[in-house]
Design an enzyme around this catalytic site. Structure first.
Site, mmCIF file in Angstrom:
data_model
loop_
_atom_site.group_PDB
_atom_site.id
_atom_site.type_symbol
_atom_site.label_atom_id
_atom_site.label_comp_id
_atom_site.label_asym_id
_atom_site.label_seq_id
_atom_site.Cartn_x
_atom_site.Cartn_y
_atom_site.Cartn_z
ATOM 1 N N LYS A 196 -9.046 -2.378 -0.277
ATOM 2 C CA LYS A 196 -9.017 -3.847 -0.919
ATOM 3 C C LYS A 196 -10.101 -3.795 -1.792
ATOM 4 O O LYS A 196 -10.919 -3.245 -1.613
ATOM 5 C CB LYS A 196 -8.578 -5.001 -0.032
ATOM 6 C CG LYS A 196 -7.748 -4.613 1.158
ATOM 7 C CD LYS A 196 -6.103 -4.349 0.757
ATOM 8 C CE LYS A 196 -5.258 -4.010 2.115
ATOM 9 N NZ LYS A 196 -4.381 -3.482 1.865
HETATM 10 C C1 LIG Z 1 -3.367 -3.671 3.482
HETATM 11 C C2 LIG Z 1 -2.283 -4.573 3.714
HETATM 12 C C3 LIG Z 1 -2.201 -5.279 4.880
HETATM 13 C C4 LIG Z 1 -2.871 -4.679 6.184
HETATM 14 O O1 LIG Z 1 -4.129 -4.973 6.077
HETATM 15 P P1 LIG Z 1 -5.004 -4.497 7.220
HETATM 16 O O2 LIG Z 1 -6.414 -5.463 7.145
HETATM 17 O O3 LIG Z 1 -5.323 -3.281 7.252
HETATM 18 O O4 LIG Z 1 -4.635 -4.822 8.634
HETATM 19 C C5 LIG Z 1 -1.140 -6.266 5.012
HETATM 20 N N1 LIG Z 1 -0.298 -6.523 3.992
HETATM 21 C C6 LIG Z 1 -0.386 -5.962 2.844
HETATM 22 C C7 LIG Z 1 0.336 -6.418 1.742
HETATM 23 C C8 LIG Z 1 -1.422 -4.970 2.487
HETATM 24 O O5 LIG Z 1 -1.704 -4.460 1.388
#
Ligand SMILES: *Cc1c(COP(=O)(O)O)cnc(C)c1O
Length: 388
Positions: free
Chosen positions: A194
């Site tokens: 992210k």
């Molecule tokens: C990356 C992502 C997650 C999971 O995030 P983590 O911090 O790795 O648990 C959940 N939902 C969406 C839409 C994502 O892109």
């Protein structure tokens, strides 16, 4: 603004990654200070990060967690979702969106998305509604803001709780404001894929004080007195565990990094939007390629800069991935579809034709803060000349 450069390519085939986190000296210093302080677990830095994040997002409460997945799990609990409930989620999302309802014994029911944004709409949600539905998880997929207002109205009319999985969307806006404010509870990810990263990490935000309080307790074993309070007291108060909790805590090492990263968010978003603009201008005349764009109701942080391949393009998605790979460019298949995975082969869903079209025909382009003009041009040349 000066952009830190990664090592310049030494040959035409030097690898271009799909994503790189933007981290450096400042993050290292912040983490070192926490180490030197002797308090490395959840403590004052986590509290400071929560405050700063809530202020940035314009919400009353922020609760830091170990990931967005654990934040989603807590969101479903505080929203009152129970075993046997149906929770409508897009299939077109990272698997964690579907897993969260499963953790509380509820059933994800998959809704389709619209092609332009990759997000659910009232129309697609309505087709997935059942008598057992108690909540909806919407996603700002790849950073593109979901059109929340009509969905909010629809949820209210049906008595459904509205959860926003804003994992990808820090820095995206909806009707001129940060995303995530219109849902009952929203969740965020700080995974390196992210924009903001703390290595692993997440956040739950809400304007509901009762829910925030319960999430804060549940993430820490449902302890009546927080570890930070117990350790700062000379004579620790007795502990009380009113319900079964979890260890979903963030550490102060991560929070210190998060504070630095949060301070860079505006720069990150501006850079990603500029780079996406360059892709858009360069690819506008290429037949058969459609690049993700801002919707009318908001702006994307372009966490995922995806491209849909239409029949007019000479290569299909797998061929284009191979073509890019041969040129040292690491692109990625588009967003996954949970209903096509063995884990959800038996889940309930209606027709998901747009989800299937997007998941099979999209590809995520290299995009990160340090991406140089030269490297971006290599990607553009490869897309414009698919035969070379
Ligand atoms: C990356 C992502 C997650 C999971 O995030 P983590 O911090 O790795 O648990 C959940 N939902 C969406 C839409 C994502 O892109």
């Amino acid at each position: 603004m000066t952009v830190p450069q990664i090592a310049q390519p030494t040959s035409a085939l030097e690898r271009i990654n799909v994503m790189q986190p933007w981290i450096g000296e400042e993050e290292s210093r912040a983490i070192s200070e926490v180490v030197a302080s002797g308090w490395v677990a959840q403590g004052p830095k986590t509290a400071a990060f929560e405050q700063a994040f809530a202020a940035r997002q314009g919400v009353a409460h922020a609760v830091a967690t170990s990931s967005c997945t654990t934040a989603l799990h807590l969101a479903l609990i505080v929203a009152g979702v129970k075993a046997g409930d149906d929770v409508i989620v897009p299939s077109f999302s990272f698997i964690a969106t579907a897993n969260a309802p499963t953790y509380v014994g509820a059933h994800p029911v998959f809704a389709d998305v619209e092609g332009a944004t990759g997000n659910v709409t009232v129309q697609t949600l309505d087709r997935a509604l059942t008598v057992a539905t108690t909540a909806v998880i919407v996603v700002d997929q790849g950073g593109v803001p979901v059109d929340l207002a009509p969905i909010r109205l629809w949820c209210d009319n049906h008595g459904l709780k509205l959860i926003e999985d804003a994992a990808c969307a820090a820095g995206s806006t909806y009707n001129g404001e940060p995303v995530g404010r219109g849902a009952d509870v929203s969740t965020w990810s700080f995974h390196p894929r992210k924009l903001l990263t703390t290595g692993e990490g997440g956040m739950l935000t809400t304007n509901n004080e009762t829910w925030a309080k319960r999430a804060r307790t549940l993430r820490e074993h449902a302890m009546g007195v927080s570890a930070a309070e117990r350790h700062s007291a000379l004579v620790a108060p007795a502990e009380c565990y009113a319900e079964v909790g979890y260890n979903f805590r963030m550490t102060d090492l991560q929070a210190a990094m998060g504070l630095v990263q949060l301070g860079k968010l505006d720069q990150m978003v501006a850079r990603r939007r500029r780079l996406t603009g360059t892709y858009r201008a360069a690819l506008a005349e290429v037949e058969g390629l459609r690049l993700v764009a801002d919707p009318v109701h908001g702006t994307s942080n372009f966490q995922s800069c995806w491209l849909e391949l239409l029949p007019e393009y000479p290569l299909d998605r797998e061929q284009l991935l191979a073509h890019l790979g041969a040129l040292g460019i690491s692109a990625r298949r588009g967003i996954m579809a949970a209903h096509l995975q063995p884990a959800y082969a038996h889940a309930n869903s209606g027709e998901l034709s747009v989800t299937e079209r997007l998941t099979l025909n999209t590809l995520i382009l290299p995009l990160y803060h340090q991406l140089t003009e030269e490297d971006q041009q290599r990607v553009i040349d490869a897309l414009v000349n698919p035969g070379s």
